[in-house]
Design a protein around this motif. Structure first.
Motif, PDB file in Angstrom:
ATOM      1  N   ARG A 297      15.468   0.218  43.339  1.00 29.02           N
ATOM      2  CA  ARG A 297      14.248   0.642  42.644  1.00 29.02           C
ATOM      3  C   ARG A 297      13.021   0.175  43.421  1.00 29.02           C
ATOM      4  NH1 ARG A 297      15.284  -1.376  37.892  1.00 29.02           N
ATOM      5  NH2 ARG A 297      16.233   0.520  37.093  1.00 29.02           N
ATOM      6  N   ALA A 298      13.090  -1.048  43.943  1.00 29.58           N
ATOM      7  CA  ALA A 298      11.974  -1.560  44.735  1.00 29.58           C
ATOM      8  C   ALA A 298      11.814  -0.767  46.031  1.00 29.58           C
ATOM      9  CB  ALA A 298      12.193  -3.035  45.052  1.00 29.58           C
ATOM     10  N   MET A 299      12.928  -0.294  46.584  1.00 27.08           N
ATOM     11  CA  MET A 299      12.898   0.482  47.826  1.00 27.08           C
ATOM     12  C   MET A 299      12.508   1.940  47.590  1.00 27.08           C
ATOM     13  SD  MET A 299      16.412  -0.964  49.572  1.00 27.08           S
ATOM     14  CE  MET A 299      16.419   0.242  50.907  1.00 27.08           C
ATOM     15  N   GLY A 300      12.547   2.368  46.330  1.00 33.52           N
ATOM     16  CA  GLY A 300      12.257   3.764  46.028  1.00 33.52           C
ATOM     17  C   GLY A 300      13.389   4.698  46.382  1.00 33.52           C
ATOM     18  N   VAL A 301      14.632   4.191  46.315  1.00 30.76           N
ATOM     19  CA  VAL A 301      15.810   4.998  46.641  1.00 30.76           C
ATOM     20  C   VAL A 301      16.510   5.420  45.346  1.00 30.76           C
ATOM     21  CG1 VAL A 301      18.066   5.009  47.773  1.00 30.76           C
ATOM     22  CG2 VAL A 301      16.139   3.820  48.833  1.00 30.76           C
ATOM     23  N   PRO A 302      16.623   6.723  45.053  1.00 27.82           N
ATOM     24  CA  PRO A 302      17.308   7.173  43.830  1.00 27.82           C
ATOM     25  C   PRO A 302      18.778   6.754  43.844  1.00 27.82           C
ATOM     26  CG  PRO A 302      16.068   8.967  44.837  1.00 27.82           C
ATOM     27  CD  PRO A 302      16.083   7.852  45.828  1.00 27.82           C
ATOM     28  N   VAL A 303      19.280   6.353  42.676  1.00 32.10           N
ATOM     29  CA  VAL A 303      20.676   5.921  42.573  1.00 32.10           C
ATOM     30  C   VAL A 303      21.319   6.548  41.339  1.00 32.10           C
ATOM     31  CG1 VAL A 303      22.275   3.972  42.420  1.00 32.10           C
ATOM     32  CG2 VAL A 303      20.118   3.706  43.656  1.00 32.10           C
ATOM     33  N   LEU A 304      22.488   7.151  41.556  1.00 40.21           N
ATOM     34  CA  LEU A 304      23.297   7.694  40.471  1.00 40.21           C
ATOM     35  C   LEU A 304      24.577   6.873  40.408  1.00 40.21           C
ATOM     36  CD1 LEU A 304      23.585  10.016  38.372  1.00 40.21           C
ATOM     37  CD2 LEU A 304      24.803  11.305  40.125  1.00 40.21           C
ATOM     38  N   GLY A 305      24.922   6.367  39.228  1.00 39.15           N
ATOM     39  CA  GLY A 305      26.098   5.518  39.097  1.00 39.15           C
ATOM     40  C   GLY A 305      27.130   6.075  38.145  1.00 39.15           C
ATOM     41  N   ARG A 306      28.293   5.404  38.144  1.00 35.91           N
ATOM     42  CA  ARG A 306      29.403   5.732  37.245  1.00 35.91           C
ATOM     43  C   ARG A 306      29.865   7.180  37.387  1.00 35.91           C
ATOM     44  NH1 ARG A 306      27.527   2.278  31.895  1.00 35.91           N
ATOM     45  NH2 ARG A 306      27.312   0.306  33.010  1.00 35.91           N
ATOM     46  N   VAL A 307      29.993   7.609  38.631  1.00 32.97           N
ATOM     47  CA  VAL A 307      30.532   8.938  38.920  1.00 32.97           C
ATOM     48  C   VAL A 307      32.019   8.763  39.187  1.00 32.97           C
ATOM     49  CG1 VAL A 307      30.382  10.984  40.375  1.00 32.97           C
ATOM     50  CG2 VAL A 307      28.322   9.620  39.920  1.00 32.97           C
ATOM     51  N   GLN A 308      32.823   9.029  38.179  1.00 29.93           N
ATOM     52  CA  GLN A 308      34.250   8.775  38.265  1.00 29.93           C
ATOM     53  C   GLN A 308      34.921   9.695  39.293  1.00 29.93           C
ATOM     54  OE1 GLN A 308      35.835   6.266  36.593  1.00 29.93           O
ATOM     55  NE2 GLN A 308      33.781   5.689  35.939  1.00 29.93           N
ATOM     56  N   GLY A 309      35.864   9.131  40.061  1.00 28.74           N
ATOM     57  CA  GLY A 309      36.620   9.919  41.029  1.00 28.74           C
ATOM     58  C   GLY A 309      35.759  10.533  42.105  1.00 28.74           C
ATOM     59  N   LEU A 310      34.681   9.862  42.456  1.00 27.67           N
ATOM     60  CA  LEU A 310      33.680  10.390  43.376  1.00 27.67           C
ATOM     61  C   LEU A 310      34.282  10.895  44.679  1.00 27.67           C
ATOM     62  CD1 LEU A 310      30.751  10.773  44.228  1.00 27.67           C
ATOM     63  CD2 LEU A 310      30.627   8.339  44.746  1.00 27.67           C
ATOM     64  N   ARG A 311      35.138  10.097  45.281  1.00 25.94           N
ATOM     65  CA  ARG A 311      35.693  10.471  46.581  1.00 25.94           C
ATOM     66  C   ARG A 311      36.686  11.622  46.487  1.00 25.94           C
ATOM     67  NH1 ARG A 311      36.341   6.069  51.185  1.00 25.94           N
ATOM     68  NH2 ARG A 311      34.307   5.099  51.042  1.00 25.94           N
ATOM     69  N   GLY A 312      37.053  11.986  45.281  1.00 22.17           N
ATOM     70  CA  GLY A 312      37.974  13.097  45.116  1.00 22.17           C
ATOM     71  C   GLY A 312      37.291  14.450  45.146  1.00 22.17           C
ATOM     72  N   TYR A 313      35.954  14.464  45.380  1.00 16.15           N
ATOM     73  CA  TYR A 313      35.232  15.729  45.329  1.00 16.15           C
ATOM     74  C   TYR A 313      34.367  16.004  46.553  1.00 16.15           C
ATOM     75  CZ  TYR A 313      36.591  15.741  40.439  1.00 16.15           C
ATOM     76  OH  TYR A 313      37.323  15.727  39.280  1.00 16.15           O
ATOM     77  N   LEU A 314      34.248  15.035  47.440  1.00 21.36           N
ATOM     78  CA  LEU A 314      33.429  15.301  48.618  1.00 21.36           C
ATOM     79  C   LEU A 314      34.016  14.636  49.851  1.00 21.36           C
ATOM     80  CD1 LEU A 314      31.959  12.389  48.842  1.00 21.36           C
ATOM     81  CD2 LEU A 314      30.168  13.427  47.497  1.00 21.36           C
ATOM     82  N   ARG A 315      33.571  15.121  50.996  1.00 25.97           N
ATOM     83  CA  ARG A 315      34.005  14.599  52.281  1.00 25.97           C
ATOM     84  C   ARG A 315      32.787  14.095  53.047  1.00 25.97           C
ATOM     85  NH1 ARG A 315      36.299  20.153  54.288  1.00 25.97           N
ATOM     86  NH2 ARG A 315      34.256  20.642  53.440  1.00 25.97           N
ATOM     87  N   GLU A 316      33.047  13.302  54.052  1.00 25.31           N
ATOM     88  CA  GLU A 316      31.982  12.839  54.935  1.00 25.31           C
ATOM     89  C   GLU A 316      31.269  14.055  55.519  1.00 25.31           C
ATOM     90  OE1 GLU A 316      30.338   9.334  56.998  1.00 25.31           O
ATOM     91  OE2 GLU A 316      32.142   9.323  55.779  1.00 25.31           O
ATOM     92  N   GLY A 317      29.941  14.053  55.423  1.00 26.50           N
ATOM     93  CA  GLY A 317      29.146  15.126  56.003  1.00 26.50           C
ATOM     94  C   GLY A 317      28.813  16.257  55.056  1.00 26.50           C
ATOM     95  N   ASP A 318      29.409  16.282  53.858  1.00 26.87           N
ATOM     96  CA  ASP A 318      29.086  17.337  52.892  1.00 26.87           C
ATOM     97  C   ASP A 318      27.613  17.271  52.497  1.00 26.87           C
ATOM     98  OD1 ASP A 318      31.501  18.637  52.689  1.00 26.87           O
ATOM     99  OD2 ASP A 318      32.222  17.464  50.995  1.00 26.87           O
ATOM    100  N   GLU A 319      27.016  18.438  52.298  1.00 28.63           N
ATOM    101  CA  GLU A 319      25.638  18.483  51.821  1.00 28.63           C
ATOM    102  C   GLU A 319      25.599  18.049  50.354  1.00 28.63           C
ATOM    103  OE1 GLU A 319      21.847  21.580  51.290  1.00 28.63           O
ATOM    104  OE2 GLU A 319      23.808  22.323  51.942  1.00 28.63           O
ATOM    105  N   VAL A 320      24.634  17.196  50.008  1.00 29.38           N
ATOM    106  CA  VAL A 320      24.505  16.688  48.638  1.00 29.38           C
ATOM    107  C   VAL A 320      23.045  16.793  48.206  1.00 29.38           C
ATOM    108  CG1 VAL A 320      24.800  14.727  47.076  1.00 29.38           C
ATOM    109  CG2 VAL A 320      26.400  15.052  48.980  1.00 29.38           C
ATOM    110  N   LEU A 321      22.823  17.371  47.042  1.00 32.02           N
ATOM    111  CA  LEU A 321      21.503  17.391  46.411  1.00 32.02           C
ATOM    112  C   LEU A 321      21.577  16.460  45.202  1.00 32.02           C
ATOM    113  CD1 LEU A 321      20.685  21.218  46.495  1.00 32.02           C
ATOM    114  CD2 LEU A 321      20.119  19.464  48.194  1.00 32.02           C
ATOM    115  N   LEU A 322      20.853  15.366  45.264  1.00 38.50           N
ATOM    116  CA  LEU A 322      20.925  14.338  44.227  1.00 38.50           C
ATOM    117  C   LEU A 322      19.723  14.423  43.303  1.00 38.50           C
ATOM    118  CD1 LEU A 322      22.103  11.739  42.973  1.00 38.50           C
ATOM    119  CD2 LEU A 322      20.923  10.441  44.767  1.00 38.50           C
ATOM    120  N   ASP A 323      19.996  14.621  42.026  1.00 41.41           N
ATOM    121  CA  ASP A 323      18.950  14.580  41.003  1.00 41.41           C
ATOM    122  C   ASP A 323      19.281  13.404  40.087  1.00 41.41           C
ATOM    123  OD1 ASP A 323      17.211  14.860  38.905  1.00 41.41           O
ATOM    124  OD2 ASP A 323      17.410  17.027  38.742  1.00 41.41           O
ATOM    125  N   ALA A 324      18.827  12.225  40.503  1.00 38.96           N
ATOM    126  CA  ALA A 324      19.148  11.020  39.743  1.00 38.96           C
ATOM    127  C   ALA A 324      18.310  10.896  38.482  1.00 38.96           C
ATOM    128  CB  ALA A 324      18.953   9.782  40.629  1.00 38.96           C
TER     129      ALA A 324
END
Length: 758
Positions: free
Chosen positions: A373-400
């Motif tokens: 929060r101090a750095m101004g970096v958006p963070v989304l947490g508690r995303v279950q099974g996260l690694r089961g849906y994306l690979r390294e390099g996938d495009e991600v649009l984050l709306d935290a």
């Protein structure tokens, strides 16, 4: 029956010849099922592989050959689909009795009753299943299951390296890794971000599963164990604070696992079966993961997570891949993917390229969230099974802000996101234009707007936002991001650097607020080594600092020396009674006397303040007020204490409204009690950074806010649009005769006057 090690070794020896042979992929699979069936005396052995999102029967011994490449099951469908979906083995005496059983007549499996299957796993995901069946109803012995699991690892290598599925990358091309995915989680730090997925700990691909030299593999593991244990011991011995090195208790579980002979023995047994060091560690780790899924006890599950972390550490050491994505450097705009993070780990990343963070775990009060929060970096947490849906390099649009992450987004989603981002940038540009503009209301009242900070790099935001000063500098950040207790000299340098960077603008330093939800690995906060059952209301903040007199004396002296020739604003957190404030002030006065006797340069002036977070203090303000230069109201803790609602609990975090009449009346009473006293009253916390809530606070008579840098522009804009007399009159009316929906009433009032409070 032979042991698991000898059974596995016998099978692997035969499979080694199959892998080396120059035969067609299908012929290799046909040989594999025959080898397994013969060695385990199994009437049926079948291999299912993931292709085009379906689990297809690729080879079988015992079922109808005509079913090969015909029988297909979806992920989660039937027993085979269940194994792949849950990444866990099944061991059934009567297959048809299982709720997931799905009969496929073309296979001719009517006469077979018993069933055992294990997943074929690659990079933590199931890419197939290995199954055995018998006519006789019986559960399979551990020896047989162990052998199947070991063989499944070898099959994983065959699939990836030997063209067993006609050059089709089933792992990468399964729907969850190709199609657009929308992931949902808990907003921890709000904001928008776009980038490519980067794993905090990049996956280690095990290139070779079968060992050429068992003894050489064993020596590699021994050396890795020695190195890992040396690191753990070093961590435990760093920065002793207090008698006996109290921080060692925090690492006790890690040390217990690191020196666990049972864990080392299981890895050795896997090597004996013919696996390489990396494959053996992964083999044992897979079994641990399967057990973790069956554990209901939260404490035990957390301990198993500790073992998972150590397994990853050991695997990296034995493979020589010990760095994180931070050490390798980010090559472009990145969305960081991790199970969890520490604050120090986050700070290792290049802020110019780190755009957002997505965590499988995380909580609103986690250390990494405070720093993000101090750095101004958006963070989304508690995303279950996260690694089961994306690979390294996938495009991600984050709306935290909305709690959503779009992975491999389609054109419509990209367009909507870009439109929202563009609107955001327009607003930010408008806020930036207000940097030199003073927040003066329409009726001429000046509102003081300051920022919250905790890192040296936060201070430039004073100039960037045009804020009036730093109303809350969280000194504990330096402790949270350090692996050891910061030396007094380091503390002094930080405080001096911050004041010099702030120039003529005031900085309010809050003394260390640790304990509770901000525990330090090198500093145990209790005497008996037990976790606090109620950390939010436990032994923390000023309570802890007064007990650890050495800790507070060191900080007091650092602040006094750093403030030489300047005004020192020092604030004590979580004051519950007046004597606590007096005791904390006495520590500073004692250190001031010490420095004066040694003819050290001293602050020109010291202003002492307190944080009103504990409701009990409100009953003693008439006694405390004459001793104060300023009072800061910490709305985050105050709210949870007033409602007896832990804000770290997801079920309660959003339940109680900051604009509740109970909170507003409490704050109005505090303001009235202090009327006539020459005390600066500031609201610190997220509440003051939200336009609707800030409007209500101004209506109560509060004219000083300390908020996140990102909120300064929006609050400035809002202040310049209002008449403070109007909102004060309305607030009095609503609180004298409380309305059912105070938030709704304030919103309607604002809309009638054309105020944008989004």
């Amino acid at each position: 029956m032979q042991s698991a090690v000898s059974a596995s070794r016998s099978i692997l020896t035969s499979l080694h010849e199959v892998m080396a042979a120059r035969t067609h992929a299908q012929a290799k699979l046909n040989q594999v099922v025959d080898i397994i069936g013969e060695n385990l005396d199994s009437e049926v052995c079948s291999i299912y592989l993931l292709r085009e999102g379906m689990l297809e029967l690729f080879a079988t011994r015992g079922l109808e050959q005509s079913a090969v490449h015909v029988t297909r099951l979806a992920i989660g469908e039937g027993l085979v689909g269940s194994i792949a979906a849950n990444i866990e083995m099944l061991n059934l005496a009567e297959a048809a009795a299982h709720p997931d059983f799905s009969y496929r007549p073309e296979t001719g499996e009517d006469k077979f009753h018993s069933f055992a299957g294990v997943p074929i796993v690659r990079l933590e995901r199931a890419v197939g299943a290995l199954v055995v069946q018998h006519v006789e109803p019986r559960r399979y012995e551990d020896v047989e299951i162990e052998a199947l699991q070991t063989v499944a690892m070898v099959l994983s290598e065959l699939i990836s390296n030997a063209d067993l599925i006609d050059e089709y990358d089933s792992f990468a091309a399964s729907p969850q890794f190709v199609d657009p995915q929308q992931l949902h989680g808990l907003p921890l730090v709000k904001g928008l971000a776009a980038g490519h997925a980067v794993f905090h700990q990049p996956r280690i691909t095990i290139e070779h599963v079968m060992a050429e030299d068992t003894e050489a593999e064993r020596q590699r593991v021994y050396l890795a164990f020695d190195k890992m244990r040396e690191q753990i011991d070093k961590m435990a011995s760093q920065a002793e604070f207090g008698v006996g090195g109290e921080h060692e208790a925090v690492l006790e579980t890690y040390k217990m696992f690191a020196y666990d002979e049972g864990w080392a023995r299981r890895i050795n047994e896997a090597i004996d079966s013919g696996l390489t060091a990396e494959a053996a560690i992964e083999r044992v780790q897979q079994r641990t993961r399967m057990r973790m899924r069956q554990i209901d006890d939260a404490l035990l599950a957390e301990r198993m997570h500790d073992l998972e972390d150590l397994s990853n550490r050991l695997l990296r050491m034995v493979s020589g891949q010990v760095g994180t994505a931070a050490t390798m450097g980010l090559r472009g705009d990145a969305i960081l993917i991790a199970r969890n993070l520490g604050p120090a780990e986050l700070l290792e990343y290049d802020r110019r390229r780190l755009k957002g963070v997505i965590l499988e775990e995380g909580s609103l009060t986690a250390h990494v969230v405070i720093v993000a929060r101090a750095m101004g970096v958006p963070v989304l947490g508690r995303v279950q099974g996260l690694r089961g849906y994306l690979r390294e390099g996938d495009e991600v649009l984050l709306d935290a802000t909305q709690g959503i992450a779009n992975v491999r987004p389609g054109p419509a989603v990209v367009e909507a996101f870009e439109a929202r981002s563009a609107k955001n940038r327009e607003r930010q540009a408008a806020y930036a234009a207000l940097r030199e503009v003073e927040p003066i209301s329409k009726n001429g009242e000046r509102v003081t707007i300051m920022i919250n900070a905790g890192l040296r790099d936060d201070v430039p935001m004073l100039a960037a936002t045009g804020a009036d000063g730093i109303g809350l500098f969280r000194t504990e950040f330096q402790f949270l991001v350090s692996a050891a207790l910061p030396q007094r000299e380091r503390q002094t340098k930080l405080y001096r650097d911050v004041m010099e960077a702030a120039g003529d603008k005031p900085v309010v330093f809050r003394t260390i607020d640790i304990g509770g939800d901000k525990s330090l690995p090198y500093l145990r906060t209790d005497d008996d080594g037990q976790d606090d059952e109620n950390p939010a209301m436990g032994w923390r903040a000023l309570r802890l600092a007064l007990e650890r007199e050495g800790l507070m004396k060191a900080q007091a002296r650092s602040l006094l020396e750093a403030s030489a020739g300047r005004t020192l604003n020092v604030m004590f957190p979580m004051v519950s009674e007046v004597w606590e404030f007096d005791a904390a002030k006495a520590v500073f006065e004692g250190q001031l006397k010490f420095l004066k006797e040694r003819r050290k340069m001293l602050p020109e002036r010291i202003r002492y303040g307190a944080m009103l977070e504990v409701p009990a203090l409100a009953e003693m303000l008439d006694v405390l007020a004459p001793k104060l230069s300023f009072l800061s109201i910490g709305t985050n803790d105050l709210t949870q204490f007033l409602f007896a609602a832990d804000r770290a609990n997801p079920k309660l975090a959003e339940r109680y409204d900051w604009l509740s009449p109970a909170i507003m009346r409490f704050l109005r009473r505090v303001m009235r009690q202090l009327d006539g006293h020459q005390i600066d009253i500031t609201v610190c916390g997220e509440m003051g950074g939200r336009r609707l809530e800030a409007l209500a606070l101004i209506g109560l008579g509060i004219r000083r806010l300390s908020i996140t840098p990102a909120s300064v522009g929006p609050i400035k804009e809002m202040v310049r649009q209002i008449d403070t007399r109007e909102i004060a009159s309305a607030m009095d009316r609503w609180l004298n005769e409380p309305v059912g929906d105070l938030r709704g009433a304030i919103t309607s009032w604002a809309e009638e006057r054309g105020l944008d409070l989004d």
